[in-house]
Scaffold this active site. Sequence first.
Site, PDB file in Angstrom:
ATOM      1  N   ARG A   1       3.904  70.898 108.744  1.00 38.82           N
ATOM      2  CA  ARG A   1       3.020  70.858 109.911  1.00 38.82           C
ATOM      3  C   ARG A   1       1.726  71.634 109.720  1.00 38.82           C
ATOM      4  O   ARG A   1       0.643  71.167 110.039  1.00 38.82           O
ATOM      5  CB  ARG A   1       3.707  71.461 111.137  1.00 38.82           C
ATOM      6  CG  ARG A   1       4.412  70.474 112.008  1.00 38.82           C
ATOM      7  CD  ARG A   1       5.539  71.192 112.718  1.00 38.82           C
ATOM      8  NE  ARG A   1       6.439  71.728 111.730  1.00 38.82           N
ATOM      9  CZ  ARG A   1       7.393  71.007 111.146  1.00 38.82           C
ATOM     10  NH1 ARG A   1       7.602  69.794 111.518  1.00 38.82           N
ATOM     11  NH2 ARG A   1       8.145  71.521 110.199  1.00 38.82           N
ATOM     12  N   THR A   2       1.842  72.860 109.239  1.00 34.33           N
ATOM     13  CA  THR A   2       0.642  73.704 109.206  1.00 34.33           C
ATOM     14  C   THR A   2      -0.402  73.088 108.280  1.00 34.33           C
ATOM     15  O   THR A   2      -1.563  72.913 108.651  1.00 34.33           O
ATOM     16  CB  THR A   2       1.012  75.143 108.784  1.00 34.33           C
ATOM     17  OG1 THR A   2       1.998  75.617 109.691  1.00 34.33           O
ATOM     18  CG2 THR A   2      -0.199  76.063 108.824  1.00 34.33           C
TER      19      THR A   2
ATOM     20  N   LYS B   1      -0.523  82.347  85.608  1.00 38.51           N
ATOM     21  CA  LYS B   1      -1.119  83.135  84.511  1.00 38.51           C
ATOM     22  C   LYS B   1      -1.351  84.569  84.958  1.00 38.51           C
ATOM     23  O   LYS B   1      -1.920  85.363  84.229  1.00 38.51           O
ATOM     24  CB  LYS B   1      -2.453  82.520  84.088  1.00 38.51           C
ATOM     25  CG  LYS B   1      -2.360  81.067  83.661  1.00 38.51           C
ATOM     26  CD  LYS B   1      -3.743  80.547  83.306  1.00 38.51           C
ATOM     27  CE  LYS B   1      -3.725  79.043  83.139  1.00 38.51           C
ATOM     28  NZ  LYS B   1      -5.091  78.489  83.126  1.00 38.51           N
TER      29      LYS B   1
ATOM     30  N   ARG C   1      -1.411  80.325 103.100  1.00 40.09           N
ATOM     31  CA  ARG C   1      -0.014  80.650 103.421  1.00 40.09           C
ATOM     32  C   ARG C   1       0.611  81.261 102.177  1.00 40.09           C
ATOM     33  O   ARG C   1       0.457  80.719 101.078  1.00 40.09           O
ATOM     34  CB  ARG C   1       0.745  79.397 103.837  1.00 40.09           C
ATOM     35  CG  ARG C   1       2.240  79.624 103.868  1.00 40.09           C
ATOM     36  CD  ARG C   1       2.983  78.490 104.464  1.00 40.09           C
ATOM     37  NE  ARG C   1       2.806  78.449 105.903  1.00 40.09           N
ATOM     38  CZ  ARG C   1       3.573  77.735 106.724  1.00 40.09           C
ATOM     39  NH1 ARG C   1       4.550  77.005 106.239  1.00 40.09           N
ATOM     40  NH2 ARG C   1       3.368  77.739 108.010  1.00 40.09           N
TER      41      ARG C   1
HETATM   42  C1  NCD Z   1       7.014  78.023 110.993  1.00 38.19           C
HETATM   43  C2  NCD Z   1       6.618  78.811 109.756  1.00 38.19           C
HETATM   44  O1  NCD Z   1       6.338  78.280 108.710  1.00 38.19           O
HETATM   45  O2  NCD Z   1       6.609  80.027 109.907  1.00 38.19           O
HETATM   46  N1  NCD Z   1       6.725  76.675 110.904  1.00 38.19           N
HETATM   47  C3  NCD Z   1       5.470  76.228 111.231  1.00 38.19           C
HETATM   48  O3  NCD Z   1       4.492  76.656 110.677  1.00 38.19           O
HETATM   49  N2  NCD Z   1       5.394  75.339 112.215  1.00 38.19           N
HETATM   50  C4  NCD Z   1       8.393  78.274 111.429  1.00 38.19           C
HETATM   51  C5  NCD Z   1       9.510  78.198 110.427  1.00 38.19           C
HETATM   52  O4  NCD Z   1       9.348  77.903 109.251  1.00 38.19           O
HETATM   53  O5  NCD Z   1      10.643  78.454 110.878  1.00 38.19           O
END
Ligand code: NCD
Length: 359
Positions: free
Chosen positions: A51-52, A80, A101
Amino acid sequence: MRHLVTLDDLSNFEIEQIFRLAAGMQSQHDTWAGICRSKLLATLFYEPSTRTRLSFESAMERLNGGTLGFSDPSSTSVTKGETLADTARMVTNYADVIVVRHSWAGSARVIASHANIPVINGGDGSHTHPTQALTDLYTIIRRKSQIEGLTVGVCGDLMYGRAAHSFALAVSRFGGNLVHIAPKGLQMPPWILNRLSQIHGQIPLEVENVTEVIETLDVIYVNRLQEERLPPNVNAETVRGSYLLNAAVMKNAKPDAMIMHPLPRVNELAYELDEDPRAAYFEQSANAVPIRMALIASLLGLEQLILTQPPIRYIEESSYQCKNPNCVTNHETYLVPEQETFKGNEEVNACAYCGQLVA
Ligand code: NCD
């Protein structure tokens, strides 16, 4: 230049402005298409995401911007030994805004302090997930018009769930009353409880089972067991399946309650609830796109009035080495530790990267 590393980077006024812009973008998409033409979003996904990442890409492309990036770090120079700082300096030359992320708490802060372009935290370890919290608040406001006065249950793995952390802090900032519902060993960590009490004057009710409080909740926010983050001393078998929201439990809930979940769900939210009009989790994932569109446009300065004055924070360099093994300062050793001070009833110091309280 502004970043969104934690929600502390935005004032409540700015958050409300972003919501207004998102609502405009959602209802009159054509007015805004084109606003990001010739701008590029870099997506640096060192951890899995559906999703993100997709909603950020969708948001940028709906504004006619472009995207570049990776979702498999094994194909990058990380293998590396490249540091986050060097990656940030390099990506600065390739894009106009970054979303990152990573599994280390505080990693987005490192990228933000070494990039010369706006940086958005797309989730950093078990620390925070601020854009998910914006989406969550926006979804509640669209159904219930405000957060203030609502009783909001946050249920599940509250220890390692970053979405739950950002959500609880955000609800509290906007005047919601929190109830924390978690099995033993997965309760909200002290650094969040401390902020809730020191900054927002809130001491949430804590219970183990959702059935104890279901009748009182306006919002039930469920969150999966974060198995990939459990430390070796926690046995997943003992906590797996220890909480479940299903139709039988929802029988006792308010008729206008909202069921929320950041998704993905594993086995804590029954499929039988999908047809329940109180289910709001797919609405949440849909709202992620206009929220991220509004955020990107605001951070790029394309909507001048949105971001005005960031909240004042007290952050200083320190010699204290953070005790959190997942903190980025314990992995990228060139980083100088920094502490943030909060003044509530008492003065509290926390690691500026991962939020962990200074012992
Ligand atoms: C969440 C995450 O990645 O922290 N998901 C998201 O971004 N919608 C929640 C999860 O992974 O449980």
